[in-house]
Design an enzyme around this catalytic site. Structure first.
Site, PDB file in Angstrom:
ATOM      1  N   TYR A 113      39.287  47.573  45.337  1.00 24.01           N
ATOM      2  CA  TYR A 113      39.315  46.859  44.064  1.00 24.01           C
ATOM      3  C   TYR A 113      39.627  47.823  42.925  1.00 24.01           C
ATOM      4  CZ  TYR A 113      37.686  43.893  40.199  1.00 24.01           C
ATOM      5  OH  TYR A 113      37.589  43.164  39.039  1.00 24.01           O
ATOM      6  N   SER A 136      39.420  46.493  34.292  1.00 19.53           N
ATOM      7  CA  SER A 136      38.044  46.557  34.772  1.00 19.53           C
ATOM      8  C   SER A 136      37.482  47.921  34.421  1.00 19.53           C
ATOM      9  CB  SER A 136      38.030  46.359  36.295  1.00 19.53           C
ATOM     10  OG  SER A 136      36.820  46.783  36.875  1.00 19.53           O
TER      11      SER A 136
END
Length: 265
Positions: free
Chosen positions: A166, A153
């Site tokens: 996250y 990510s």
């Protein structure tokens, strides 16, 4: 021909998070390249819909519903693929869950949930996949034994408000990918990651439901738009195929040029 090296005929792939969004798009792309695909997510109904798409392409599809927060269930999915399809050539770990909350307000329960799905299950599914790949006796000496593709990510390398847990898990994915690539290179297992940029999926819908914030994000993308799930098709097929047999420990950023603007988000 070089295009032949992008074919996956006779290969078996497992895609977690394959019921929707990026996972679904990558699963279909692997099937289009010739692979039979096992699909794992929580919703059997959604998995069956994607399996129907794959079968319509003339490829085999196996539906394996599971809650990947349960590490035993996660590892069991890998074993089921090998038991039922006879082999595992490609593992794509796309399943993830999100939490948008200031770091000062995150609870231990929320932390544990994200780490369980986004990091712990990925680690042990990769481990189990590698064990099966190493144990194969039908692979010629020096040939690739398999491909593992994790999903990183932008938050693996940059900072974004209210997604600290996250980001922590995705930072872990980046380092895990490198560590596995180094350790398993001797077995000719390639471990890489795909780093999606800003894609509009169910996981990021909270961002795009705010038009002002969505416009700020898109304005930083040199190609001028958010990513579509199908934009990952070429990346996942390349990293799963013989065309990438000499590529390991890398992150392939599919971000419309976002990283060119700097890592900070």
């Amino acid at each position: 021909m070089v295009t032949d090296k992008l074919r996956l005929d006779g290969k078996v792939a497992l895609v977690t998070g394959g019921s929707q969004g990026l996972g679904r798009a990558m699963a279909v792309a692997l099937a289009e390249a010739g692979a039979d695909v096992a699909l794992c997510a929580r919703s059997r109904e959604r998995l069956c819909a994607v399996a129907d798409e794959i079968r319509a392409l003339g490829r085999g599809a196996l539906v394996l519903p599971a809650d990947l927060s349960d590490v035993d269930a996660a590892v069991g999915v890998v074993d089921d693929v090998v038991r039922r399809l006879g082999r595992l050539d490609v593992l794509v770990t796309s399943a993830a869950t999100q939490l948008r909350k200031p770091a000062l307000e995150v609870t231990l329960e929320e932390w544990d949930r994200l780490v369980a799905v986004n990091l712990r299950s990925v680690y042990f599914m990769c481990q189990r996949a590698a064990q099966h790949m190493i144990a194969r006796e039908d692979v010629p000496a020096g040939a690739s034994r398999g491909k593992i593709i994790n999903i990183a990510s932008l938050t693996s390398v940059g900072a974004w408000p209210d997604v600290s847990v996250y980001a922590t898990t995705k930072g872990g994915i980046l380092q895990m990918t490198r560590a596995f690539a180094l350790e398993w290179a001797r077995y000719h297992i390639c471990v890489n990651a795909i780093g999606p940029g800003t894609f509009h999926t169910e996981l990021t819908d909270a961002l795009y439901s705010d038009p002002e914030r969505a416009q700020r994000i898109v304005s930083r993308i040199p190609l001028g738009r958010a990513g579509l799930p199908e934009d990952l098709a070429g990346a996942v097929v390349y990293l799963a195929s013989p065309a990438s047999d000499y590529v390991t420990g890398q992150v392939l950023w599919v971000d419309g040029g976002f990283m060119l603007m700097g890592a900070g988000l």
